[in-house]
Design a protein around this motif. Structure first.
Motif, short mmCIF file in Angstrom:
data_model
loop_
_atom_site.label_atom_id
_atom_site.label_comp_id
_atom_site.label_asym_id
_atom_site.label_seq_id
_atom_site.Cartn_x
_atom_site.Cartn_y
_atom_site.Cartn_z
N LEU A 101 1.02 -1.28 0.05
CA LEU A 101 0.04 -0.01 -0.13
C LEU A 101 1.02 1.23 -0.12
CD1 LEU A 101 -2.99 1.08 0.38
CD2 LEU A 101 -2.54 0.90 2.75
N PHE A 102 1.85 1.23 0.96
CA PHE A 102 2.76 2.32 0.92
C PHE A 102 3.67 2.50 -0.21
CE2 PHE A 102 1.53 0.85 5.23
CZ PHE A 102 1.25 2.17 5.73
N ARG A 103 3.57 1.53 -1.08
CA ARG A 103 4.40 1.90 -2.47
C ARG A 103 3.41 1.96 -3.49
NH1 ARG A 103 9.70 0.04 -4.49
NH2 ARG A 103 9.66 -0.82 -6.51
N GLY A 104 2.17 2.05 -3.32
CA GLY A 104 1.36 2.43 -4.45
C GLY A 104 1.29 1.16 -5.28
N ALA A 105 1.47 -0.15 -4.80
CA ALA A 105 1.50 -1.23 -5.42
C ALA A 105 0.35 -2.16 -5.37
CB ALA A 105 2.75 -2.31 -5.33
N SER A 106 -0.75 -1.54 -4.65
CA SER A 106 -1.90 -2.19 -4.16
C SER A 106 -2.89 -1.28 -3.64
CB SER A 106 -1.95 -3.57 -3.19
OG SER A 106 -1.94 -2.91 -1.95
N HIS A 107 -4.16 -1.73 -3.83
CA HIS A 107 -5.31 -0.91 -3.05
C HIS A 107 -5.60 -1.11 -1.50
CE1 HIS A 107 -5.63 1.30 -6.41
NE2 HIS A 107 -5.80 0.31 -7.25
N GLY A 108 -5.00 -2.38 -1.00
CA GLY A 108 -5.30 -2.71 0.27
C GLY A 108 -3.99 -3.56 0.59
N GLY A 109 -3.65 -4.78 0.09
CA GLY A 109 -2.35 -5.41 0.33
C GLY A 109 -2.58 -6.95 0.64
N TRP A 110 -3.66 -7.41 1.48
CA TRP A 110 -3.68 -8.83 1.55
C TRP A 110 -5.39 -8.99 1.90
CZ3 TRP A 110 -1.87 -4.80 5.07
CH2 TRP A 110 -2.58 -4.42 6.10
N ASN A 111 -5.43 -10.45 1.46
CA ASN A 111 -6.91 -11.16 1.52
C ASN A 111 -7.42 -10.78 2.89
OD1 ASN A 111 -9.10 -12.78 1.79
ND2 ASN A 111 -8.25 -13.72 -0.23
N ILE A 112 -8.53 -10.02 3.22
CA ILE A 112 -9.08 -9.54 4.41
C ILE A 112 -9.59 -11.05 5.06
CG2 ILE A 112 -10.85 -8.53 5.60
CD1 ILE A 112 -10.59 -6.36 3.52
N ALA A 113 -10.32 -11.76 4.27
CA ALA A 113 -10.98 -12.82 4.73
C ALA A 113 -9.93 -13.98 5.18
CB ALA A 113 -12.03 -13.49 3.81
N GLU A 114 -8.88 -14.29 4.51
CA GLU A 114 -7.99 -15.12 5.07
C GLU A 114 -7.27 -14.88 6.28
OE1 GLU A 114 -4.75 -15.71 2.09
OE2 GLU A 114 -6.27 -16.80 0.69
N ARG A 115 -6.69 -13.25 6.30
CA ARG A 115 -6.05 -13.01 7.41
C ARG A 115 -6.93 -12.63 8.59
NH1 ARG A 115 -1.86 -15.08 4.97
NH2 ARG A 115 -0.97 -13.95 3.30
N ARG A 116 -8.15 -12.40 8.38
CA ARG A 116 -8.99 -11.97 9.59
C ARG A 116 -8.73 -10.77 10.03
NH1 ARG A 116 -13.52 -13.79 8.98
NH2 ARG A 116 -14.12 -13.83 10.99
N LEU A 117 -8.14 -10.04 9.23
CA LEU A 117 -7.55 -8.58 9.50
C LEU A 117 -7.98 -7.75 8.33
CD1 LEU A 117 -5.63 -6.80 11.16
CD2 LEU A 117 -3.95 -7.25 9.46
N ASN A 118 -8.88 -6.67 8.63
CA ASN A 118 -9.26 -5.53 7.47
C ASN A 118 -8.08 -4.88 7.04
OD1 ASN A 118 -11.34 -4.54 6.27
ND2 ASN A 118 -11.29 -2.80 7.36
#
Ligand SMILES: Cc1ncc(C[n+]2csc(CCOP(=O)(O)OP(=O)(O)O)c2C)c(N)n1
Length: 325
Positions: A101-118
């Motif tokens: 996210l901090f590199r502008g390389a994604s709009h989020g970063g991770w799969n929320i459902a998998e990590r159980r982390l928004n």
């Protein structure tokens, strides 16, 4: 303020928050704090070298994050703000995902459902309403899940936070409000934002609020477990104010020398959460030189992997956010 581990590393249990913690858990928290700090330092260096657009350092707040996340079940859903690197790593977020996210390389970063982390939320306090809404859903599904939400002292000045407190209380939502009071909202000290200590806000909304020493892994763990158990038993929300300090700048765009009081950083350095746990491990002979060497080696390896993965991340345009998948 609840403190179990004194600054010189002596354990003094508190009857109100009994704590069972294994030696492995103590060593695990030490390792996670050291790795988090190293990832944070590497990301800060990457930003200085032009590889990240921005970074929000977490140095100093490791105990408030690493011990807190341990109190939740792996299936409990968590909502971070943007500085919870210790929480994200504990939830299995890969360092490259964290930096993307901090590199502008994604709009989020991770799969929320998998990590159980928004995903990280930059709009202050918005995640409190997301978390409470989610917790109300969980409650209606009768899922026995608990929801945790992380935010800063400055965020408590937002309307969203106060609406979230009220909804959580009115509905007995199974949510734990994990406030990291790192003393500043950018340059504004907490005393200028609130004449009342922040944990006392909870009382006005009708649920318990506890201030813990946020640089003490044992206090954070004990009190967060208590809050999680309450929420899981259907007893509603709680607020935990982890009293801590951001040792670095607010972000890499900030220069804290412009607003800190003289001697302030030195005061908090003496309360460093990693050193405090190390003193305890040493005094209780729970770790030896080979353990510390292995932790250092781990941290060095993770930091090298962070750098390598970061440099491989390609920028992403604005459009994928509008497309599914
Ligand atoms: C709604 C909103 N207003 C203003 C900002 C700008 N802003 C970003 S971080 C910040 C301070 C936040 O302080 P705090 O909640 O204590 O969290 P910390 O950064 O210290 O972890 C501000 C004012 C924002 N991101 N969102």
């Amino acid at each position: 303020m609840i403190q179990i581990l004194t600054p010189d590393g002596v354990r003094r249990d508190d009857d109100r928050f009994p704590l069972d913690v294994t030696h492995d858990e103590l060593r695990g928290m030490y390792r996670e704090m050291v790795v988090t700090r190293r990832v944070d330092a590497e990301a800060t260096a990457l930003q200085r070298q032009g590889e990240l657009g921005l970074w929000a350092p977490s140095q100093g707040q490791e105990a408030a994050q690493v011990a807190s996340v341990r109190a939740f079940a792996a299936s409990d859903m968590l909502f971070p703000s943007y500085r919870e690197h210790g929480v994200a790593l504990a939830r299995g977020v890969r360092p490259a995902e964290l930096l993307s996210l901090f590199r502008g390389a994604s709009h989020g970063g991770w799969n929320i459902a998998e990590r159980r982390l928004n995903t990280y939320t930059i709009v202050l306090a918005a995640q409190l309403l997301h978390a409470v809404g989610y917790a109300m859903g969980v409650q209606r599904d009768d899922a026995r899940e608990v929801v945790g939400v992380y935010f800063g002292d400055g965020s408590t000045s937002q309307g969203d936070a106060n609406e979230a407190f009220n909804w959580a209380s009115a509905t007995d939502a199974p949510v734990v409000f994990c406030l990291q009071n790192n003393q500043y909202a950018i340059s504004v000290p907490v005393g200028k934002q609130s004449p009342v200590p922040l944990h006392r806000r909870a009382e006005g909304f009708g649920f318990p609020g506890v201030r813990v020493d946020g640089n003490d892994v044992l206090a954070v763990l004990a009190v967060t477990r208590w809050a999680v158990e309450r929420a899981r038993a259907g007893e509603g929300p709680s607020l935990i104010e982890s009293f801590t300090y951001r040792m670095g700048p607010h972000t890499t765009s900030d220069d804290p020398r412009r607003y800190r009081e003289p001697g302030e950083l030195e005061h908090w350095r003496a309360l460093d959460p990693i050193e405090r746990l190390r003193r305890h491990l040493d005094a209780e002979q729970l770790a030896d030189e080979s353990f510390y060497a292995a932790v250092e080696a781990d941290a060095t390896e993770v930091a090298a992997a962070v750098r390598e993965a970061c440099l491989r991340l390609e920028p992403v345009g604005p459009f994928p956010v509008f497309t599914a998948g």
